[in-house]
Design a protein around this motif. Structure first.
Motif, PDB file in Angstrom:
ATOM      1  N   ARG A 116       0.823  -1.194   0.000  1.00 10.46           N
ATOM      2  CA  ARG A 116       0.000   0.000   0.000  1.00 10.46           C
ATOM      3  C   ARG A 116       0.871   1.264   0.000  1.00 10.46           C
ATOM      4  O   ARG A 116       0.585   2.231  -0.691  1.00 10.46           O
ATOM      5  N   MET A 120       0.867   3.814  -3.067  1.00  9.41           N
ATOM      6  CA  MET A 120       0.568   5.224  -2.807  1.00  9.41           C
ATOM      7  C   MET A 120       1.686   6.108  -3.354  1.00  9.41           C
ATOM      8  O   MET A 120       1.427   7.179  -3.902  1.00  9.41           O
ATOM      9  N   PHE A 148      -6.345   5.827 -12.189  1.00  4.44           N
ATOM     10  CA  PHE A 148      -7.480   4.971 -11.832  1.00  4.44           C
ATOM     11  C   PHE A 148      -7.018   3.542 -11.544  1.00  4.44           C
ATOM     12  O   PHE A 148      -7.540   2.878 -10.650  1.00  4.44           O
ATOM     13  N   GLU A 151      -5.341   3.434  -8.210  1.00  2.85           N
ATOM     14  CA  GLU A 151      -6.382   3.622  -7.209  1.00  2.85           C
ATOM     15  C   GLU A 151      -7.142   2.315  -6.978  1.00  2.85           C
ATOM     16  O   GLU A 151      -7.444   1.946  -5.841  1.00  2.85           O
ATOM     17  N   GLN A 154      -5.137   0.067  -4.864  1.00  2.00           N
ATOM     18  CA  GLN A 154      -5.160   0.528  -3.473  1.00  2.00           C
ATOM     19  C   GLN A 154      -6.460   0.111  -2.789  1.00  2.00           C
ATOM     20  O   GLN A 154      -6.466  -0.363  -1.666  1.00  2.00           O
ATOM     21  N   ARG A 155      -7.557   0.263  -3.509  1.00  5.89           N
ATOM     22  CA  ARG A 155      -8.856  -0.131  -2.937  1.00  5.89           C
ATOM     23  C   ARG A 155      -8.901  -1.631  -2.697  1.00  5.89           C
ATOM     24  O   ARG A 155      -9.452  -2.107  -1.708  1.00  5.89           O
ATOM     25  N   GLU A 161      -7.387  -6.371   3.267  1.00  3.91           N
ATOM     26  CA  GLU A 161      -7.117  -6.216   4.695  1.00  3.91           C
ATOM     27  C   GLU A 161      -8.399  -6.413   5.508  1.00  3.91           C
ATOM     28  O   GLU A 161      -8.394  -7.107   6.523  1.00  3.91           O
TER      29      GLU A 161
ATOM     30  N   PRO B 206      -7.971   7.054  -2.350  1.00  7.80           N
ATOM     31  CA  PRO B 206      -6.527   7.108  -2.630  1.00  7.80           C
ATOM     32  C   PRO B 206      -6.169   8.204  -3.634  1.00  7.80           C
ATOM     33  O   PRO B 206      -5.131   8.838  -3.514  1.00  7.80           O
ATOM     34  N   ARG B 207      -7.057   8.453  -4.619  1.00  4.89           N
ATOM     35  CA  ARG B 207      -6.704   9.436  -5.650  1.00  4.89           C
ATOM     36  C   ARG B 207      -6.543  10.834  -5.067  1.00  4.89           C
ATOM     37  O   ARG B 207      -5.771  11.630  -5.574  1.00  4.89           O
ATOM     38  N   ALA B 210      -3.349  11.091  -2.831  1.00  7.95           N
ATOM     39  CA  ALA B 210      -2.113  11.159  -3.623  1.00  7.95           C
ATOM     40  C   ALA B 210      -1.677  12.595  -3.907  1.00  7.95           C
ATOM     41  O   ALA B 210      -0.564  12.820  -4.368  1.00  7.95           O
ATOM     42  N   VAL B 215       1.284  10.657   3.325  1.00 10.57           N
ATOM     43  CA  VAL B 215       0.018   9.991   3.599  1.00 10.57           C
ATOM     44  C   VAL B 215       0.202   9.136   4.846  1.00 10.57           C
ATOM     45  O   VAL B 215       1.100   8.299   4.910  1.00 10.57           O
ATOM     46  N   PHE B 217      -1.403   6.383   7.379  1.00 16.64           N
ATOM     47  CA  PHE B 217      -2.447   5.360   7.462  1.00 16.64           C
ATOM     48  C   PHE B 217      -2.727   5.066   8.935  1.00 16.64           C
ATOM     49  O   PHE B 217      -1.814   4.704   9.679  1.00 16.64           O
ATOM     50  N   ASP B 225       1.393   3.159   9.066  1.00 16.83           N
ATOM     51  CA  ASP B 225       2.568   3.478   8.262  1.00 16.83           C
ATOM     52  C   ASP B 225       2.357   4.799   7.537  1.00 16.83           C
ATOM     53  O   ASP B 225       1.265   5.361   7.534  1.00 16.83           O
ATOM     54  N   ALA B 227       3.408   7.064   3.933  1.00 20.59           N
ATOM     55  CA  ALA B 227       4.010   7.116   2.594  1.00 20.59           C
ATOM     56  C   ALA B 227       4.375   8.567   2.305  1.00 20.59           C
ATOM     57  O   ALA B 227       3.523   9.446   2.349  1.00 20.59           O
TER      58      ALA B 227
END
Ligand SMILES: Nc1ncnc2c1ncn2[C@@H]1O[C@H](COP(=O)(O)OP(=O)(O)OP(=O)(O)O)[C@@H](O)[C@H]1O
Ligand SMILES: [Mg+2]
Lengths: 175, 235
Positions: A116, A120, A148, A151, A154-155, A161, B206-207, B210, B215, B217, B225, B227
């Motif tokens: 992740r 990111m 996209f 993203e 990431q999703r 998780e 996330p977009r 960014a 970032v 978490f 963590d 980033a």
């Protein structure tokens, strides 16, 4: 492969030299799809063989201008008019890695976390590139597409998780 | 380069209630946001994101640790001084916007400045400027229910930005907007940031995260963590 049709689309705007096609192809795709000049000429000669482009006379520097033919325009129109199939993408190493980690009973959370953070980082880099290239619509759309995709990954990681945290099987293993 | 944080959380914990029913919303959170820095906070629902923002802006007090805003420790600050510091330095975009339905967009942005003790004429001028900055000059005289969801979101942002606040806290400011409209909101926050504000942004997208320099978490109230944007000079 879309290089053929991509070159036809560029030629539909007017005759071009090979080196021009290469530069324009890269500019339109936001340099995400680098072509070498050899690929351009190989593709042009196949297009010529298939009657989709026609070469002109060599100029005094030995360069040849290519022009799209009627058949070439029809092929380009056919390409634009046909949806792209959900391709058989090369198998995704990340998906396999997580599946294997679950199967092997490894602690998957640090793997997800590390991924992740890395994804990111990619997303941050793409977002910066897009802010810097906001004026060129073709480049912008290419970068948007990559944004996209990152993203979505990431999703999916968040989803993994959450699913693993709720699964009694993995709870047990980590206890 | 020296790092001079606008807001700093040191070992911050927030426990709701006590005894067996106590809920730990935050524990041992260390985080500093400097001028010109945009930090995004991500994490599952219930992980403590809104609590973190509330504590950072002095809307909620930590049960342990310390929060420092512009070199002032909030921990033992009397309520009146805390409110004054908040009004002077902190702009807040709430998860549910909190616009007042009976006031126009312009009045919604003007009101908090007036409450800050600024003269009406100046407050109104500042509000018009910031509404223009977010692209809403034409709808300034409309009520919240007469503008689109995206425009309402921008009014809430304008309200947080009015008065050059140095610390902007935004809790899901992109709500359910489509991506180009959401990108415009991030553009606004980023511009404020580049002009020297410290911005803390909660988002589950996330977009939008960014756009941040860093970032963070959160999971179960802890920083899991972080980033950092690639190619950034080390701090
Ligand atoms: N006033 C309160 N009393 C008791 N528990 C609370 C209170 N406020 C928040 N909590 C708890 O603290 C935890 C963190 O809440 P918080 O609102 O910060 O989560 P969040 O990350 O913002 O979630 P969401 O993404 O759903 O907005 C949750 O378990 C929540 O139930
Ligand atoms: Mg919240």
């Amino acid at each position: 492969m879309a290089i053929r049709q991509g070159l036809l689309a560029l030629l539909s705007r007017g005759p071009r030299y090979g080196y021009q096609l290469r530069a324009e192809f890269e500019a339109s795709t936001g340099a995400t799809w680098p072509l070498n000049i050899g690929q351009v000429y190989t593709t042009l000669s196949r297009l010529e063989r298939d009657g989709l482009v026609a070469p002109g006379e060599q100029d005094d520097q030995g360069r040849v201008v290519y022009t799209i033919t009627e058949a070439g325009r029809a092929e380009m129109a056919r390409w634009f008019g046909t949806p792209v199939a959900q391709a058989d993408r090369p198998r995704d190493e990340l998906v396999i890695k997580l599946a294997m980690a679950v199967t092997a009973g490894a602690d998957v959370r640090p793997i997800i976390q590390a991924q992740r953070t890395a994804t990111m980082g990619t997303l941050q880099r793409l977002t910066r590139a897009r802010r810097a290239n906001a004026e060129d619509p073709a480049q912008r759309l290419v970068l948007d597409s990559m944004i996209f995709q990152a993203e979505a990954e990431q999703r999916w990681l968040d989803h993994c998780e959450a699913v693993l945290a709720a699964s009694p099987q993995t709870q047990e293993r980590q206890a | 380069m020296s790092f001079d944080p606008v807001v700093r959380l040191a070992d911050v914990g927030r426990v709701h209630g006590d005894g067996p029913g106590a809920v730990t919303a935050l524990s041992e959170v260390n985080l500093a946001v400097g001028a010109g820095e945009l930090v995004a906070v991500m994490g599952p629902s219930g992980s403590g994101k809104s609590t973190l923002l509330n504590v950072a802006g002095g809307l909620d007090r930590p049960t342990s640790g310390d929060v420092v805003v512009e070199d002032v420790s909030l921990t033992r600050l009397p309520a009146g001084e805390l409110a004054a510091l908040r009004r002077r330095h902190v702009g807040y975009v709430f998860q549910d916007l909190n616009l007042i339905p009976s006031l126009t967009a312009l009045e919604n942005v003007t009101l908090p400045r007036e409450l800050d003790g600024i003269r009406f004429r100046d407050a109104r001028r500042q509000a018009l400027e910031v509404l223009a900055e977010v692209g809403l000059a034409e709808v300034a005289d409309r009520f919240p229910d007469e503008i689109s969801g995206g425009q309402r979101q921008r009014v809430a942002i304008a309200r947080a930005l009015a008065g050059e606040r140095r610390l902007i806290l935004a809790d899901e400011p992109t709500g359910a907007l489509d991506t180009p409209t959401g990108d415009e909101i991030l553009q606004l926050l980023r511009a404020r940031c580049d002009a020297g504000a410290a911005v803390l942004l909660v988002t589950h997208e996330p977009r939008y995260a960014a756009w941040a320099d860093r970032v963070v978490f959160l999971r179960d109230g802890r920083v899991a963590d972080t980033a950092a944007a690639p190619m950034e000079s080390a701090r």
